[in-house]
Design a protein around this motif. Sequence first.
Motif, PDB file in Angstrom:
ATOM      1  N   TYR A  37       0.812  -1.221   0.000  1.00 57.77           N
ATOM      2  CA  TYR A  37       0.000   0.000   0.000  1.00 57.77           C
ATOM      3  C   TYR A  37       0.845   1.271   0.000  1.00 57.77           C
ATOM      4  O   TYR A  37       0.456   2.282  -0.570  1.00 57.77           O
ATOM      5  N   VAL A  41       0.163   4.030  -2.825  1.00 56.83           N
ATOM      6  CA  VAL A  41      -0.324   5.370  -2.499  1.00 56.83           C
ATOM      7  C   VAL A  41       0.678   6.435  -2.927  1.00 56.83           C
ATOM      8  O   VAL A  41       0.304   7.480  -3.478  1.00 56.83           O
ATOM      9  N   TYR A  44       0.628   6.935  -6.662  1.00 59.88           N
ATOM     10  CA  TYR A  44      -0.569   7.681  -7.048  1.00 59.88           C
ATOM     11  C   TYR A  44      -0.390   9.178  -6.782  1.00 59.88           C
ATOM     12  O   TYR A  44      -0.597  10.018  -7.672  1.00 59.88           O
ATOM     13  N   TYR A  45       0.020   9.536  -5.563  1.00 65.93           N
ATOM     14  CA  TYR A  45       0.089  10.960  -5.207  1.00 65.93           C
ATOM     15  C   TYR A  45       1.299  11.670  -5.806  1.00 65.93           C
ATOM     16  O   TYR A  45       1.254  12.886  -6.006  1.00 65.93           O
ATOM     17  N   GLY A  98      -2.945  11.971   7.171  1.00 59.81           N
ATOM     18  CA  GLY A  98      -3.097  11.986   5.714  1.00 59.81           C
ATOM     19  C   GLY A  98      -3.369  13.395   5.241  1.00 59.81           C
ATOM     20  O   GLY A  98      -4.390  13.669   4.606  1.00 59.81           O
ATOM     21  N   ASN A 120       1.808  12.578   6.551  1.00 53.92           N
ATOM     22  CA  ASN A 120       1.550  11.564   5.539  1.00 53.92           C
ATOM     23  C   ASN A 120       2.886  10.991   5.078  1.00 53.92           C
ATOM     24  O   ASN A 120       3.945  11.443   5.505  1.00 53.92           O
ATOM     25  N   HIS A 172      -7.006   4.726   2.624  1.00 58.23           N
ATOM     26  CA  HIS A 172      -5.782   4.198   2.030  1.00 58.23           C
ATOM     27  C   HIS A 172      -5.086   3.179   2.919  1.00 58.23           C
ATOM     28  O   HIS A 172      -4.164   2.500   2.472  1.00 58.23           O
ATOM     29  N   GLU A 219     -11.430   2.370  -6.663  1.00 59.45           N
ATOM     30  CA  GLU A 219     -10.124   1.911  -6.177  1.00 59.45           C
ATOM     31  C   GLU A 219      -9.009   2.263  -7.158  1.00 59.45           C
ATOM     32  O   GLU A 219      -8.014   2.900  -6.798  1.00 59.45           O
ATOM     33  N   ASP A 222      -8.368   6.060  -7.661  1.00 63.59           N
ATOM     34  CA  ASP A 222      -8.021   6.904  -6.518  1.00 63.59           C
ATOM     35  C   ASP A 222      -6.939   6.322  -5.616  1.00 63.59           C
ATOM     36  O   ASP A 222      -6.778   6.786  -4.482  1.00 63.59           O
ATOM     37  N   GLY A 223      -6.209   5.330  -6.074  1.00 65.95           N
ATOM     38  CA  GLY A 223      -5.091   4.812  -5.296  1.00 65.95           C
ATOM     39  C   GLY A 223      -5.498   4.111  -4.019  1.00 65.95           C
ATOM     40  O   GLY A 223      -4.832   4.225  -2.998  1.00 65.95           O
ATOM     41  N   ILE A 224      -6.597   3.352  -4.086  1.00 62.73           N
ATOM     42  CA  ILE A 224      -7.128   2.673  -2.906  1.00 62.73           C
ATOM     43  C   ILE A 224      -6.991   1.161  -3.087  1.00 62.73           C
ATOM     44  O   ILE A 224      -7.465   0.603  -4.079  1.00 62.73           O
TER      45      ILE A 224
END
Length: 343
Positions: A37, A41, A44-45, A98, A120, A172, A219, A222-224
């Motif tokens: 994860y 994450v 993604y960000y 976060g 975060n 997340h 998912e 959105d990086g989930i």
Amino acid sequence: MPVEVRQAERVSNYNKFWHKDSAKDTEADRDGRLDQYTELVNGYYDGATELYEYGWAESFHFCRFFKGEPFLQALARHEHYLAHQMQIKPGMRVLDVGCGVGGPAREIARFTDAIVVGVNNNDFQIQRARKKTAKAGLSDRVSFQKGDFMKLSEQFGEGSFDAIYAIEATVHAPTFEGIYGEILKCLKPGGIFGVYEWCMTDAWDPSIPRHKEIAHGIEAGDGIAEMRTLTDARKALQAVGFEILHEEDLADRQDVVPWYYPLEGDIFKAQTLWDMVTVFRMSTLGKVITQNTVWGLEKFGLVPKGTYDVGESLKIAATYLVAGGQTKLFTPMALWVCRKPAN
């Protein structure tokens, strides 16, 4: 000037975590996402942060809207509502779990006169949060630290905060129990935790292909690693020892203007003249312009390779978030306000 801390490799690897077809996404795929994860994450960000800021604002969350209410005002009111429900007072030490680039932390610090610490695990966002906070003249009251929110008690120590909040971030985490348990440890006895959680609602049934498709689209977009339900969140809060003081799904309010309206890209639904710009960016033409620009920037090495693909994922996210909102299968604002027992 600080060196940019994005990692191009993890941006380019982001889409490897999902099958495009939800029917082919297995428990093994989900377990792999949960196990990795942090990389998921961060990938993604690293790719999505500046796209979020351009297309949305510095507060990476949804909110309710009143008729005629400006977009940025609505975002701030949503943050004020959470702080009010939590009864955050001047001088309290508060943790933002976060924290993104710090938009809510800065707003809540202004609104309450509390001391806010944001955390975060994304270096790029922390870098931008500090820069924006210094520019706003709030560095004496708002600070940021990089950290794994599954290890909060190791980083900050037990009983170190009067209040802790999370806005659309703890989804997340690999498990609700894990993140909520860490938050409980970090609160002082009697301390308050408030959260806007992303959840599938009680109407969601994963055995129905369309329902599974919507959750899978959210998912992947959105990086989930795994979407969970309202029941999952409630049980996790109780299991780790929180006393639930208040619970409501704000997306279930009968609002004339739905929370997802900016994602629909219909400029005729914009609440103010200025908001037409925000809504246009979510329109088909707006997305084409944005993605063509990102494609060019990527080709010239001005953004990491894979940023365009993350942008494509954001388009998928918008489609399925709207679908989830329209069908009441998904909420981005399930609110819980909880207390850590005094004893």
